[in-house]
Design an enzyme around this catalytic site. Structure first.
Site, PDB file in Angstrom:
ATOM      1  N   HIS A  55       0.871  -1.090  -0.045  1.00 48.63           N
ATOM      2  CA  HIS A  55       0.004  -0.052   0.054  1.00 48.63           C
ATOM      3  C   HIS A  55       0.894   1.357  -0.068  1.00 48.63           C
ATOM      4  O   HIS A  55       2.047   1.134   0.605  1.00 48.63           O
ATOM      5  CB  HIS A  55      -0.735   0.266   1.255  1.00 48.63           C
ATOM      6  N   ASP A  58       2.354   1.857   3.223  1.00 48.27           N
ATOM      7  CA  ASP A  58       3.222   0.496   3.933  1.00 48.27           C
ATOM      8  C   ASP A  58       4.832   1.168   3.774  1.00 48.27           C
ATOM      9  O   ASP A  58       5.573   1.003   4.581  1.00 48.27           O
ATOM     10  CB  ASP A  58       2.978  -0.305   3.399  1.00 48.27           C
ATOM     11  N   MET A  89       2.570  -5.770  -7.687  1.00 49.10           N
ATOM     12  CA  MET A  89       1.261  -5.257  -7.338  1.00 49.10           C
ATOM     13  C   MET A  89       1.447  -4.303  -6.304  1.00 49.10           C
ATOM     14  O   MET A  89       2.243  -4.282  -5.461  1.00 49.10           O
ATOM     15  CB  MET A  89       0.190  -6.365  -6.741  1.00 49.10           C
ATOM     16  N   GLU A 182     -11.143  -6.659  -5.174  1.00 50.75           N
ATOM     17  CA  GLU A 182     -10.966  -7.762  -3.974  1.00 50.75           C
ATOM     18  C   GLU A 182     -12.492  -7.563  -3.296  1.00 50.75           C
ATOM     19  O   GLU A 182     -12.449  -6.237  -2.550  1.00 50.75           O
ATOM     20  CB  GLU A 182      -9.855  -7.432  -3.240  1.00 50.75           C
ATOM     21  N   LYS A 184     -14.953  -8.628  -0.147  1.00 49.51           N
ATOM     22  CA  LYS A 184     -15.272  -9.328   1.321  1.00 49.51           C
ATOM     23  C   LYS A 184     -16.394  -8.829   1.757  1.00 49.51           C
ATOM     24  O   LYS A 184     -16.937  -7.950   1.617  1.00 49.51           O
ATOM     25  CB  LYS A 184     -14.041  -8.511   2.162  1.00 49.51           C
ATOM     26  N   GLU A 218      -9.681 -13.467  -2.474  1.00 48.75           N
ATOM     27  CA  GLU A 218      -8.801 -13.974  -1.222  1.00 48.75           C
ATOM     28  C   GLU A 218      -9.592 -15.204  -0.798  1.00 48.75           C
ATOM     29  O   GLU A 218     -10.730 -15.052  -0.275  1.00 48.75           O
ATOM     30  CB  GLU A 218      -8.750 -12.791  -0.257  1.00 48.75           C
ATOM     31  N   HIS A 221     -11.625 -14.203   2.572  1.00 53.30           N
ATOM     32  CA  HIS A 221     -13.145 -13.500   2.326  1.00 53.30           C
ATOM     33  C   HIS A 221     -14.254 -14.382   1.781  1.00 53.30           C
ATOM     34  O   HIS A 221     -15.420 -14.148   2.273  1.00 53.30           O
ATOM     35  CB  HIS A 221     -12.621 -12.332   1.263  1.00 53.30           C
ATOM     36  N   ASP A 246      -5.185 -13.655  -3.633  1.00 51.16           N
ATOM     37  CA  ASP A 246      -4.729 -13.549  -2.211  1.00 51.16           C
ATOM     38  C   ASP A 246      -4.960 -14.952  -1.430  1.00 51.16           C
ATOM     39  O   ASP A 246      -5.919 -15.205  -1.106  1.00 51.16           O
ATOM     40  CB  ASP A 246      -5.473 -12.519  -1.475  1.00 51.16           C
ATOM     41  N   ASP A 256     -11.729 -12.475  10.044  1.00 51.54           N
ATOM     42  CA  ASP A 256     -10.796 -12.548   8.881  1.00 51.54           C
ATOM     43  C   ASP A 256      -9.306 -12.807   9.558  1.00 51.54           C
ATOM     44  O   ASP A 256      -8.658 -12.217  10.075  1.00 51.54           O
ATOM     45  CB  ASP A 256     -10.805 -11.251   8.193  1.00 51.54           C
ATOM     46  N   ASP A 258      -6.626 -14.642   8.110  1.00 51.33           N
ATOM     47  CA  ASP A 258      -5.474 -14.546   7.145  1.00 51.33           C
ATOM     48  C   ASP A 258      -4.177 -15.256   7.744  1.00 51.33           C
ATOM     49  O   ASP A 258      -3.230 -14.816   7.850  1.00 51.33           O
ATOM     50  CB  ASP A 258      -4.807 -12.765   7.469  1.00 51.33           C
ATOM     51  N   ASP A 292      -1.702 -13.192   1.244  1.00 50.11           N
ATOM     52  CA  ASP A 292      -2.055 -12.118   1.998  1.00 50.11           C
ATOM     53  C   ASP A 292      -2.417 -12.684   3.651  1.00 50.11           C
ATOM     54  O   ASP A 292      -3.502 -12.973   3.814  1.00 50.11           O
ATOM     55  CB  ASP A 292      -3.365 -11.502   1.586  1.00 50.11           C
TER      56      ASP A 292
HETATM   57  C1  GLT Z   1      -5.879  -5.676   4.202  1.00 52.48           C
HETATM   58  C2  GLT Z   1      -7.002  -6.516   3.789  1.00 52.48           C
HETATM   59  C3  GLT Z   1      -6.687  -7.397   2.568  1.00 52.48           C
HETATM   60  C4  GLT Z   1      -5.942  -6.557   1.365  1.00 52.48           C
HETATM   61  C5  GLT Z   1      -5.362  -5.706   1.385  1.00 52.48           C
HETATM   62  C6  GLT Z   1      -5.176  -4.718   0.424  1.00 52.48           C
HETATM   63  S1  GLT Z   1      -5.108  -4.822   3.112  1.00 52.48           S
HETATM   64  O1  GLT Z   1      -4.799  -6.469   4.889  1.00 52.48           O
HETATM   65  O2  GLT Z   1      -7.429  -7.196   4.960  1.00 52.48           O
HETATM   66  O3  GLT Z   1      -7.591  -8.139   2.388  1.00 52.48           O
HETATM   67  O4  GLT Z   1      -6.058  -7.441   0.447  1.00 52.48           O
HETATM   68  O5  GLT Z   1      -5.521  -3.422   0.606  1.00 52.48           O
HETATM   69 MN    MN Z   2      -7.944 -11.337   4.952  1.00 53.21          MN
HETATM   70 MN    MN Z   3      -6.477  -9.353   0.658  1.00 48.95          MN
END
Ligand code: GLT
Ligand code: MN
Ligand code: MN
Length: 392
Positions: A55, A58, A89, A182, A184, A218, A221, A246, A256, A258, A292
């Site tokens: 980002h 970042d 990206m 993306e 969610k 992702e 998500h 992702d 979420d 991750d 991600d």
């Molecule tokens: C954030 C989010 C991710 C996105 C990122 C890109 S930022 O961490 O949870 O799923 O992909 O903006």
């Molecule tokens: Mn996520």
């Molecule tokens: Mn993501």
């Protein structure tokens, strides 16, 4: 070197925000110190990654002066060159600053929407400077709790106006980027607009420059929404719209998470890798494989690199298992059992009068078809045995 150790050819990437995640959550403070971006580049290169994504904020802290920005970008570029790393990206942080509390592109105040465009144009300039050819849009704040604040159709239209505008900006500047949207379903908002990859795919078909816009699905998500991730990815691939991905791990019904790729739902991860690698025969995905995800809150820095290596190793192990599964003679036999080369051609490519005539004339034994067992129990058991390492 193990065959599962990552190399540049594997196209693995991580976000600065992923390995750099300090482990804060809504109930507790950070557990790890901040790592400078050039150091992250060096460490990721040592782990065998191909690239790093970011980002705007970042890399360049929000509110940095122009001189400071240029110095930070120069140092980062030097680290990329020193370690042979790419930035495939880039994206914009349109969710952390309090100004985005009502959304960014969909906020009710046009001044906020204007600021979101300003910030994105600047972030695209940065991405272009670093060589990024994929630009991700994650609308984390584009949603509601108090749903009465706007007509949801207005949110949809504002989103469309923003992406149309930014496509124009990208073209006008000759950046040659493709956009990847993306989805969610929720978190951090109660409901986020355009909640799944399927919604995004339809949204894209309404855009002015739809040829340059695809998706960035992702794992976490779609699993949060209770959906099959592989099916969503397959739809995007079938539409030629899988521009980025992702990868991570997620338990259904949770926030979420991750998590490290493949650490949950190994069957889902296996079917995803099988799809992306085309081991069943379809066209493979050839873009970057982005993780991600972030390390557990229990970890120190060593645990972070263990996490990063784990994501990449698991992907490669699953790729190896998918190849073995699709080459397994018993699997092939079960999948071939229902093929019929005389009927199949009648069912593809749309209507013709000749096909209709041939279809009407077919003498189909419906009772026999209904009685027949399909051996999917055996097929699935073979998959499980490959996954558990007792076959292939
Ligand atoms: C954030 C989010 C991710 C996105 C990122 C890109 S930022 O961490 O949870 O799923 O992909 O903006
Ligand atoms: Mn996520
Ligand atoms: Mn993501």
């Amino acid at each position: 070197m193990s065959p599962f150790d990552p190399t540049r050819e594997d196209r693995f990437t991580f976000g600065l925000w992923t390995v750099g995640n300090p482990g804060a959550d809504p109930f507790g403070a950070r557990v790890r110190p901040t790592m400078p971006p050039p150091y992250i580049v060096q460490k990721l290169a040592e782990c065998g990654a191909y690239g790093v994504n970011l980002h705007d904020d970042d890399l360049v802290p929000f509110g940095a002066s122009a001189a400071e920005r240029d110095r930070i970008v120069r140092e980062f570029q030097r680290a990329l060159a020193d370690h042979g790393m790419q930035v495939p990206m880039a994206t914009t942080n349109l969710f952390s600053h309090p100004v985005f509390k009502d959304g960014a592109f969909t906020a009710n105040d046009p001044k906020v929407r204007a600021f979101a465009l300003q910030k994105t144009m600047r972030a695209m300039d940065l991405g272009a400077e670093l060589g990024a050819k994929i630009y991700v849009f994650w609308g984390g704040r584009e949603g509601v709790e108090a749903d009465a604040c706007r007509d949801p159709r207005t949110a949809w239209q504002r989103m469309r106006d923003a992406i149309d505008f930014l496509c124009g900006y990208c073209r006008d500047n000759g950046y040659g980027m493709k956009f990847a949207l993306e989805a969610k379903p929720n978190e951090p908002r109660g409901d986020i607009y355009l909640p799944t990859t399927g919604h995004m795919l339809h949204f894209i078909s309404t855009l002015q420059h739809q040829e340059m816009v695809g998706v960035n699905p992702e794992v976490a998500h779609e699993v949060m929404a209770g959906l099959s991730f592989a099916h969503n990815v397959a739809e995007a691939m079938a539409c030629g719209k899988l521009f980025h991905i992702d990868l991570n791990g997620q338990k259904i019904g949770r926030y979420d998470q991750d998590l490290r790729f493949g650490s949950e739902d190994q069957k889902g991860a296996f079917l995803l890798v099988r799809l992306l690698e085309g081991t069943l025969g379809g066209e493979p995905y050839r873009g970057p494989l982005h993780f991600d995800a972030h390390a557990y809150r229990s970890e120190d820095e060593d645990g972070v690199w263990e996490f990063a290596r784990g994501c990449m190793r698991t992907y490669k192990i699953l790729k190896h298992k998918a190849q073995a599964f699709d080459a397994d003679p018993e699997v092939r036999e079960i999948l071939a059992e229902q093929r019929d080369d005389t009927i199949d051609p009648l069912l593809v490519g749309g209507y013709s009068e000749a096909k209709a005539t041939a279809l009407r004339a077919l003498d189909l034994d419906v009772d026999a078809l209904a009685r027949r067992g399909l051996r999917y129990e055996r097929l699935d058991q073979l998959l499980v045995e490959h996954l558990l390492g007792v076959r292939g």
